[in-house]
Structure formats: C-alpha cells, structure tokens
Design a protein around this motif. Structure first.
Motif, PDB file in Angstrom:
ATOM      1  N   GLU A  13      41.544  46.124  39.694  1.00 10.59           N
ATOM      2  CA  GLU A  13      41.944  45.023  39.976  1.00 10.59           C
ATOM      3  C   GLU A  13      40.815  44.195  40.649  1.00 10.59           C
ATOM      4  OE1 GLU A  13      44.988  43.156  43.595  1.00 10.59           O
ATOM      5  OE2 GLU A  13      45.610  44.925  42.264  1.00 10.59           O
ATOM      6  N   MET A  14      40.679  43.087  40.218  1.00 14.04           N
ATOM      7  CA  MET A  14      39.613  41.993  40.739  1.00 14.04           C
ATOM      8  C   MET A  14      40.457  41.023  41.370  1.00 14.04           C
ATOM      9  SD  MET A  14      36.635  43.696  39.921  1.00 14.04           S
ATOM     10  CE  MET A  14      35.908  42.215  40.540  1.00 14.04           C
ATOM     11  N   ASN A  15      39.578  40.639  42.671  1.00 18.28           N
ATOM     12  CA  ASN A  15      39.835  39.523  43.305  1.00 18.28           C
ATOM     13  C   ASN A  15      38.799  38.675  43.911  1.00 18.28           C
ATOM     14  OD1 ASN A  15      42.974  39.385  43.667  1.00 18.28           O
ATOM     15  ND2 ASN A  15      42.429  41.524  44.579  1.00 18.28           N
ATOM     16  N   GLY A  16      39.031  37.500  44.143  1.00 19.27           N
ATOM     17  CA  GLY A  16      37.609  36.723  44.751  1.00 19.27           C
ATOM     18  C   GLY A  16      37.274  36.633  46.004  1.00 19.27           C
ATOM     19  N   MET A  17      38.020  35.908  47.055  1.00 24.74           N
ATOM     20  CA  MET A  17      37.761  35.826  48.542  1.00 24.74           C
ATOM     21  C   MET A  17      38.701  36.769  49.278  1.00 24.74           C
ATOM     22  SD  MET A  17      35.540  33.561  48.224  1.00 24.74           S
ATOM     23  CE  MET A  17      35.243  33.440  50.227  1.00 24.74           C
ATOM     24  N   ASP A  74      30.866  55.071  35.227  1.00 25.11           N
ATOM     25  CA  ASP A  74      30.056  53.952  35.842  1.00 25.11           C
ATOM     26  C   ASP A  74      30.797  52.593  35.273  1.00 25.11           C
ATOM     27  OD1 ASP A  74      28.486  55.641  37.079  1.00 25.11           O
ATOM     28  OD2 ASP A  74      26.744  55.111  35.506  1.00 25.11           O
ATOM     29  N   LEU A  75      30.679  51.651  36.062  1.00 21.45           N
ATOM     30  CA  LEU A  75      31.384  50.329  35.810  1.00 21.45           C
ATOM     31  C   LEU A  75      30.174  48.971  35.762  1.00 21.45           C
ATOM     32  CD1 LEU A  75      34.480  50.278  38.060  1.00 21.45           C
ATOM     33  CD2 LEU A  75      34.311  51.284  35.864  1.00 21.45           C
ATOM     34  N   LEU A  76      30.239  48.440  34.914  1.00 24.14           N
ATOM     35  CA  LEU A  76      29.597  47.311  34.624  1.00 24.14           C
ATOM     36  C   LEU A  76      30.195  46.035  34.819  1.00 24.14           C
ATOM     37  CD1 LEU A  76      26.404  46.104  34.814  1.00 24.14           C
ATOM     38  CD2 LEU A  76      26.699  45.758  32.248  1.00 24.14           C
ATOM     39  N   VAL A  77      30.482  45.255  35.924  1.00 26.59           N
ATOM     40  CA  VAL A  77      31.384  44.313  36.122  1.00 26.59           C
ATOM     41  C   VAL A  77      30.993  43.021  35.957  1.00 26.59           C
ATOM     42  CG1 VAL A  77      33.210  43.154  37.526  1.00 26.59           C
ATOM     43  CG2 VAL A  77      32.702  45.727  37.978  1.00 26.59           C
ATOM     44  N   GLU A  78      31.339  41.970  34.948  1.00 31.53           N
ATOM     45  CA  GLU A  78      30.919  40.642  34.889  1.00 31.53           C
ATOM     46  C   GLU A  78      31.941  39.834  35.262  1.00 31.53           C
ATOM     47  OE1 GLU A  78      29.716  40.721  30.646  1.00 31.53           O
ATOM     48  OE2 GLU A  78      28.274  42.153  30.797  1.00 31.53           O
ATOM     49  N   ILE A  79      31.597  38.916  36.194  1.00 29.18           N
ATOM     50  CA  ILE A  79      32.538  37.919  36.775  1.00 29.18           C
ATOM     51  C   ILE A  79      32.082  36.433  36.212  1.00 29.18           C
ATOM     52  CG2 ILE A  79      33.571  36.769  38.854  1.00 29.18           C
ATOM     53  CD1 ILE A  79      34.176  39.959  38.738  1.00 29.18           C
ATOM     54  N   PRO A  80      33.278  35.959  35.489  1.00 27.30           N
ATOM     55  CA  PRO A  80      33.016  34.510  35.035  1.00 27.30           C
ATOM     56  C   PRO A  80      32.704  33.534  36.045  1.00 27.30           C
ATOM     57  CG  PRO A  80      35.231  34.854  34.841  1.00 27.30           C
ATOM     58  CD  PRO A  80      34.609  36.285  35.376  1.00 27.30           C
ATOM     59  N   THR A  91      27.161  39.607  37.910  1.00 26.76           N
ATOM     60  CA  THR A  91      27.276  40.916  37.353  1.00 26.76           C
ATOM     61  C   THR A  91      26.974  41.880  38.529  1.00 26.76           C
ATOM     62  OG1 THR A  91      26.854  40.081  35.383  1.00 26.76           O
ATOM     63  CG2 THR A  91      26.479  42.341  35.590  1.00 26.76           C
ATOM     64  N   TYR A  92      27.731  43.061  38.513  1.00 25.08           N
ATOM     65  CA  TYR A  92      27.109  44.114  39.438  1.00 25.08           C
ATOM     66  C   TYR A  92      27.676  45.386  38.890  1.00 25.08           C
ATOM     67  CZ  TYR A  92      32.106  44.182  41.130  1.00 25.08           C
ATOM     68  OH  TYR A  92      33.315  44.441  41.297  1.00 25.08           O
ATOM     69  N   ALA A  93      27.101  46.502  39.115  1.00 25.90           N
ATOM     70  CA  ALA A  93      27.290  47.796  38.835  1.00 25.90           C
ATOM     71  C   ALA A  93      27.992  48.767  39.775  1.00 25.90           C
ATOM     72  CB  ALA A  93      26.081  48.541  38.113  1.00 25.90           C
ATOM     73  N   LYS A  94      28.918  49.436  39.544  1.00 26.10           N
ATOM     74  CA  LYS A  94      29.415  50.375  40.341  1.00 26.10           C
ATOM     75  C   LYS A  94      29.208  51.986  39.686  1.00 26.10           C
ATOM     76  CE  LYS A  94      32.836  49.317  43.081  1.00 26.10           C
ATOM     77  NZ  LYS A  94      34.046  49.378  43.778  1.00 26.10           N
ATOM     78  N   ASN A  95      28.535  52.871  40.429  1.00 27.17           N
ATOM     79  CA  ASN A  95      28.233  54.153  39.621  1.00 27.17           C
ATOM     80  C   ASN A  95      28.677  55.282  40.587  1.00 27.17           C
ATOM     81  OD1 ASN A  95      26.381  52.607  37.972  1.00 27.17           O
ATOM     82  ND2 ASN A  95      24.938  52.590  39.390  1.00 27.17           N
ATOM     83  N   GLY A  96      29.546  56.144  39.671  1.00 27.31           N
ATOM     84  CA  GLY A  96      30.073  57.093  40.304  1.00 27.31           C
ATOM     85  C   GLY A  96      31.514  57.172  40.528  1.00 27.31           C
ATOM     86  N   ILE A  97      32.528  56.513  39.755  1.00 27.48           N
ATOM     87  CA  ILE A  97      33.710  56.368  39.865  1.00 27.48           C
ATOM     88  C   ILE A  97      34.222  57.857  39.730  1.00 27.48           C
ATOM     89  CG2 ILE A  97      35.786  55.476  39.193  1.00 27.48           C
ATOM     90  CD1 ILE A  97      34.593  53.386  40.745  1.00 27.48           C
TER      91      ILE A  97
END
Length: 434
Positions: A13-17, A74-80, A91-97
């Motif tokens: 799930e992705m949220n902003g503020m 690992d996740l590579l997340v690209e927010i428009p 863009t950010y990465a999260k490694n080790g899920i």
C-alpha cells in the motif's frame, strides 16, 4: 508424492502525506535480494494506493527451528509526479523484505515518511535505499537491565508540575535512530536522526522484527509480546526519560536500552490484526499509574531479567494464556489497562454495532467522518447530516470496507469496532478533529 510449493504473500500500500492519502500509479518492481536486475514481478497501485496481494516463493516452515525460514526480496518503488505528493517523480529502494511460508507480509509506505528517512540516514546515493535487518533478534546488542521501579509516577507525591497525568496513546511518536544512554548527562545529537512515525505503525514495525519470525507463533504469545512492546514504549512516553533531559524524542531504536525499531520496516499481517485490537492497552503493576516498563529478550533467561519471547511462545503452545505468560515473567500483581485518551480516534466506539435502520447519534458522527474521508476516496458516496442509518449509509460503509478489505475482512455494511476505529483513523489523518 506431490509436495506443495511453499509461498507467502506481499501486501503493498502506498500513501503520500499520511495513511489517508493514497498514491495511484506507483510502480513497484519486486526483485531478488541483492540482485536488482532480476525482476520477479512488477505491480502498479490503484486509485486506493493498493495492489492485489503478490504471491512469492518462500521456504517451507521448519518443524523444529525457533525461527521460521524466509526468503528476502527487494523493492524498487517509483512514485509518479502527483500534485500534493511530489513535484517530480521519486524513486527509492527497500532491501530485505521477508516472505514466510503461508503468511502475509505488509509493506505500507508513506512518501513523507520515506523522504524523512532519507534525510535522517543521509544516504547520498542517486536512489535512496533502505536496508532492512533480519527479523530474528538472537544477535542483538547486549541489553542493559533497567530497574522498572526507578521511574517515578508523574502523579506521585512530590513530583513537580506533572506534564502527563494519565497514560495516553499518541498519534505520532518521535524516534531517534541511534544509541543514547538515558541515564547519563545529555550528549549532543544529530537532530536529523529523529524521525516521526504513527504510533500504531511504530508498534507494528517493532513487533514484526522482534517476534514476528518465531516458528509456530501462537495467538496468546502474540498478545503477551504485543502488550509488552506497547507497555514499554508508553512507559518511555509517560516517564519522559529522554524528554526530561531535553532530547526531542521519546525513544531510540537501540536494543541496548529500548526497542528494535527497523526504520522503514515491513510488518506481519497476523500480528497487525491483533495490534489493531489492543494498541491502546498496556500492562500496569500494583498501584502505580504508569505503564509497566516491560523488558524482554529473545532467549531464556534474559540478560535484562525480562520476558523471553521464545519461552513465552513455548508456554502458549502448552496451553498458557497471555495473562499467565505475563504474570510468569512480570509478577502476579499486574492488570491490563486501557489508555484513557487515544488521540488518533475522534470518538470512542459506541459499544454496539451500527447497522441499517438504526437512529443513533453515533451514526450521525460516523456519517460526518465518511464525508471527510471522501476527499481522498471519492468512490464513497456523499451522506446526509442525520442520525439515520439509511440505505445510502449502508452503501457508503460497504464501499469503505471494500477499499480496506485487506484490513477489515468484511464488506457487509455494518459498522463493528474494527470498522469504526479505521473510519476514525482515516478521518483523523485527513484533518478531522477529535
């Protein structure tokens, strides 16, 4: 003989503020751990900031191990670029899920939180990366025993000008990413390493890494260990050990003195569901007002004289209740109390379900909350300002439950306590007043 292929699920799930600010169109590439070129699946968030649960291979559970095996991804997340979220793409990465056999791992991110972590960690790379520790804590740094009776109640006689008179659950908590000894004079710190997380998300991240990976984890052990985690941090908040020294935070993420908080960490769905029920409860000892300083560790006996997480699970598997477990480690003179003030909930649950045909002031309040929530979730229909639970209200509740089906598990149009609480949280984070 056919053998079942082991697998687990990743809930994204992705949220902003804040948790009521969904981001549509975020692209998440799921890759092999430490191999960003090996993309396993690519998913995109919908208008509610969610994606269907992603099934991923995981090792089969081991019958004899203390900790369940898992596979890291690992996740590579690209927010428009989205108005109100980011002027440019991010863009950010999260490694080790960690993915476990037969379990669901939750990865719920907020862009504002992630960008705050980048500042705190001073990463410096072109793409900010969060490298997560393993969820087993057998190799944690040496814990320091802290006498639970050394902290004076803020309401005790002789305590001057108490700032906090009764325990409460806050909306957010400030955490220092580093080790600070709370029993020595104040030292200089880097204020950029102080981050803010919602209280419930803090508890969920801590619980996932502290005990979420225990093999054959029992429900009663989850209750016992979750209450210990909550009581520990509420004690830090109530006694103001760090705040009284002038520090701008409530707790650190050092396991020597505090709790193992993995900044940006994932959570465990089964544990999360219990936290949602009891996040406003804590352990109280004897006549003291403050939440008990409930120390714990992984293996028995604990260097800090607290509850052993592994031993608590063995006790639960042998039929002990969570209260029996807690009393075994913390003494018989304990009770479970409920925080008097929960700042993330605008009104208390009325004590009964709300459903079609009822006329109740709580219905009118709930309809007002949903009308505010519509700002971020326009699929929820507009409601009139009456206390009647009519057909339109039932449709609005069903739509809210459908949007949050991963958390609520129902879409029947009836407002039970979990639905009420989540409506209250969404309303609060959209600027609603308690």
């Amino acid at each position: 003989m056919w053998t079942r292929a082991a697998s687990g699920f990743l809930n994204i799930e992705m949220n902003g503020m804040n948790p009521s600010d969904p981001i549509e169109g975020a692209t998440i590439k799921i890759t092999e751990h430490r191999n960003p070129n090996k993309v396993i699946k690519t998913v995109v968030t919908d208008k509610d900031g969610q994606v269907p649960d992603v099934e991923l291979p995981a090792p089969a559970a081991s019958p004899n191990a203390d900790w369940d095996p898992h596979t890291k991804y690992d996740l590579l997340v690209e927010i428009p670029s989205v108005d109100g979220h980011a002027r440019a793409s991010y863009t950010y990465a999260k490694n080790g899920i960690e993915i476990y056999d037969g379990r669901t791992t939750n990865n719920h991110d907020e862009l504002s939180y992630i960008m705050g972590l980048e500042t705190a960690m001073q990463d410096g790379r072109a793409t900010f990366a969060i490298n997560l520790p393993d969820s087993t804590i057998a190799d944690q740094e040496s814990m320091v025993y802290q006498d639970p009776d050394q902290f004076a109640d803020k309401t005790s006689p002789g305590v001057f000008s108490p700032l906090i008179r009764k325990p409460f659950v806050p909306s957010y908590i400030n955490i220092y990413l580093g080790r600070i000894n709370p029993y020595v004079p104040r030292v200089s710190i880097n204020n950029k390493k102080v981050i803010k997380d919602t209280f419930k998300q803090y508890i969920k991240r801590v619980c996932a890494i502290e005990f979420g990976g225990i093999a054959k984890l029992s429900e009663q052990a989850i209750y016992a260990n979750t209450l210990a985690v909550i009581s520990f941090v509420l004690n830090r908040m109530y006694t103001e050990v760090y705040v009284d020294k002038g520090y701008p935070f409530t707790i650190t993420n050092s396991t020597a003195f505090d709790q193992h908080y993995p900044a940006g960490g994932f959570t465990n769905q089964r544990v999360d569901e219990i936290i949602d029920k009891i996040f406003d409860q804590y352990i109280k000892k004897g006549k003291k007002v403050q939440p008990y300083f409930s120390q714990y560790c992984a293996k028995h006996p604990c260097q800090n004289k607290g509850m052993s997480q592994l031993e608590s699970n063995r006790m639960a598997l042998n039929g002990r209740s969570y209260m029996e477990i807690l009393k075994r480690f913390y003494g018989d003179d304990l009770t479970i109390e409920k925080a008097e003030k929960v700042t993330v909930i605008p009104n208390s649950y009325p004590g009964h379900e709300l459903k079609k045909g009822m006329t109740d002031p709580a219905v009118g309040a709930m309809k007002g909350f949903l009308n505010v929530i519509r700002k971020s979730y326009p699929a929820i229909p507009q409601l009139n300002a009456t206390d009647l639970f009519d057909e339109q209200t039932e449709k609005a509740v069903k739509k809210f439950q459908e949007i949050n089906k991963k958390k609520l598990k129902v879409a029947n149009g009836i407002v039970n306590e979990p639905t009420w609480r989540l409506i209250g949280e969404k309303y609060y984070f959209l600027g609603g007043q308690p």
